[in-house]
Design a protein around this motif. Structure first.
Motif, mmCIF file in Angstrom:
data_model
loop_
_atom_site.group_PDB
_atom_site.id
_atom_site.type_symbol
_atom_site.label_atom_id
_atom_site.label_comp_id
_atom_site.label_asym_id
_atom_site.label_seq_id
_atom_site.Cartn_x
_atom_site.Cartn_y
_atom_site.Cartn_z
ATOM 1 N N ASN A 323 0.848 -1.221 -0.074
ATOM 2 C CA ASN A 323 -0.047 0.071 0.024
ATOM 3 C C ASN A 323 0.922 1.290 -0.178
ATOM 4 O OD1 ASN A 323 -2.610 -1.222 -0.070
ATOM 5 N ND2 ASN A 323 -2.489 -1.147 2.274
ATOM 6 N N ASN A 327 1.287 3.820 -3.318
ATOM 7 C CA ASN A 327 0.989 5.207 -2.965
ATOM 8 C C ASN A 327 2.146 6.156 -3.399
ATOM 9 O OD1 ASN A 327 -1.507 5.156 -2.075
ATOM 10 N ND2 ASN A 327 -1.132 5.273 0.263
ATOM 11 N N GLU A 330 2.175 6.063 -7.119
ATOM 12 C CA GLU A 330 1.348 6.899 -7.827
ATOM 13 C C GLU A 330 1.186 8.324 -7.606
ATOM 14 O OE1 GLU A 330 -2.276 3.560 -7.086
ATOM 15 O OE2 GLU A 330 -1.974 4.952 -5.660
ATOM 16 N N LYS A 376 -7.341 10.880 -4.649
ATOM 17 C CA LYS A 376 -7.471 10.599 -6.014
ATOM 18 C C LYS A 376 -9.092 10.145 -6.573
ATOM 19 C CE LYS A 376 -3.230 8.124 -4.760
ATOM 20 N NZ LYS A 376 -2.681 6.923 -3.966
HETATM 21 MG MG MG Z 1 -3.312 3.765 -1.786
#
Ligand code: MG
Ligand code: ADP
Length: 417
Positions: A323, A327, A330, A376
């Protein structure tokens, strides 16, 4: 309003209060802690209601005690199943016996008849429609009042209508309202459970989309190499090299799919000694395809040797790291560098994960880890919450620093075994 009606209404309050308390516990237990509702919580309602109704009854003479205990008894038995019926019966006997009087015997066999009847009914009851449920609970109440009244006559204590008419009416109204409320509470819980399940599915399907993307790369590469090796002019040694590369890429695709399935499948929960040294390399391998796709370079720096293990559930820890790494990737849509380092210090393991991405404002940083907080478009806002709770459950610490436009760093500290 006469004294009798007033007392009966107060008795009705003793039924409503525990019911609302149970509803509150359901909500706390399920909605905020993501745990399955425990079945025994429901039994608080009939037990507490019966105790309150009997300890603060309506009108007492030396033979009889009147109250609304039959309502929590009937509903507790109908919704709680046969085990609860006999427990409630025992409870009534234990409280009623020391109070004495002929009323004890009448109460005893009225409730015994009800218990046997409901023990047979309760398995069908939950499948009935609302109307039938209301009809069944009202019929049982009226039936039990009739038994009580007939027995009273038989014992030579005729009851005048000034008493039994309001008593019956309030009983019927109370059981109608209480049954309806119980149904509403149960429906609310069903809806909540469905929402939570939908959330879980959303994370899994979100991952599926990125994983299928990630699998496409190795598949395209291996297709290319297989096509090249089909060319008859290619030297056999070179062809072997091409085929090896194709197999290697296919293995990678299989690994990615396996990793995904491992996360999607509910994991068997088992605490074990985890080698963070190996785990970090494993999760980095999982995210590298995603990083490449985003033009992100991953830099992993490991110590020369492994110096300790952490205690926890492997799958969950992997999920937590993934995770955070995801992130980081991203946050750099236009590419950049993701630095991951591992170190050992004073009986603890330190993992640093730093990106050069968009960063966060102080306000966003404060909200990080809150459920459903996301900036997001297609975010779930659950990733950080899950990661934080996993690290904390391993008695670890997680700190985050972030600067808008510069990047974000996660500092994770885990106790070393
Ligand atoms: Mg995430
Ligand atoms: P999601 O990724 O689905 O949005 P997360 O719980 O994983 O949910 O993250 C919540 C939010 O925290 C993100 O939407 C993002 O705004 C912020 N965030 C988390 N990690 C980073 C990071 N490395 N860089 C910038 N923002 C981040």
């Amino acid at each position: 309003m006469d004294l009798l009606t007033k007392d009966l209404l107060i008795n009705f309050l003793f039924i409503l209060l525990p019911l609302f308390f149970v509803q509150m516990l359901y909500q706390l237990n399920y909605a905020y802690r993501f745990k399955k509702v425990k079945e025994w919580i429901f039994s608080i309602f009939p037990i507490v209601s019966i105790m309150l109704c009997m300890l603060f009854p309506v009108s007492v003479n030396d033979q009889f005690i009147w109250d609304l205990r039959r309502i929590p008894f009937i509903l507790g038995a109908l919704y709680g199943g046969y085990k609860l019926v006999f427990f409630l019966l025992a409870l009534i006997i234990v409280i009623r016996y020391p109070m004495g009087g002929d009323g004890f015997y009448i109460s005893l066999y009225t409730h015994m008849i009800l218990a046997v009847l409901i023990a047979f009914l309760s398995s069908h009851y939950l499948k009935m429609t609302l109307k039938t449920k209301l009809l069944v609970s009202v019929s049982l109440t009226v039936f039990s009042i009739i038994i009580s009244l007939i027995s009273l006559n038989m014992f030579g204590y005729p009851i005048n209508e000034d008493f039994w008419i309001p008593y019956t009416v309030i009983n019927v109204i109370s059981i109608l309202i209480t049954t309806a409320l119980l149904e509403i509470i149960r429906n609310n819980m069903d809806v909540l459970q469905k929402i939570m399940k939908a959330e879980k599915l959303e994370i899994v399907s979100h991952l599926a989309a990125s994983i299928s993307h990630e699998v496409r790369n190795p598949l395209t590469v291996s297709k290319g190499f297989i096509q090249l090796s089909c060319d008859e002019k290619v030297d056999p040694a070179v062809r072997k090299g091409y085929l090896n590369t194709a197999i290697h890429e296919l293995d990678r695709a299989a690994d990615i799919i396996n990793d995904y399935l491992m996360f999607a499948k509910p994991a068997f929960e088992k605490e074990e000694k985890i080698s963070i040294y190996e785990e970090i390399q494993h999760v980095v391998n999982v995210v590298i395809p995603l990083a490449k796709m985003n033009g992100v370079q991953v830099h992993l720096s490991l110590p020369n040797e492994e110096k300790g293990f952490a205690l926890g559930e492997r799958k969950k820890l992997e999920q937590s790291f993934i995770n955070i790494l995801k992130n980081g990737i991203e946050s750099m849509p236009n590419g950049g560098h993701l630095h991951i380092s591992l170190g050992y210090q004073h009986h603890s393991i330190h993992i640093h994960i730093c990106d050069e991405g968009s960063g966060m404002t102080q306000e966003q940083l404060n909200r990080l880890g809150e459920p459903y907080f996301t900036t997001k478009k297609q975010g779930t806002g659950l990733g950080m919450m899950v990661s934080f709770s996993i690290i904390q459950s391993m008695k670890g610490e997680i700190n985050v620093t972030s600067e808008e436009g510069k990047g974000t760093c996660f500092y994770i500290k885990l106790p070393c075994q």
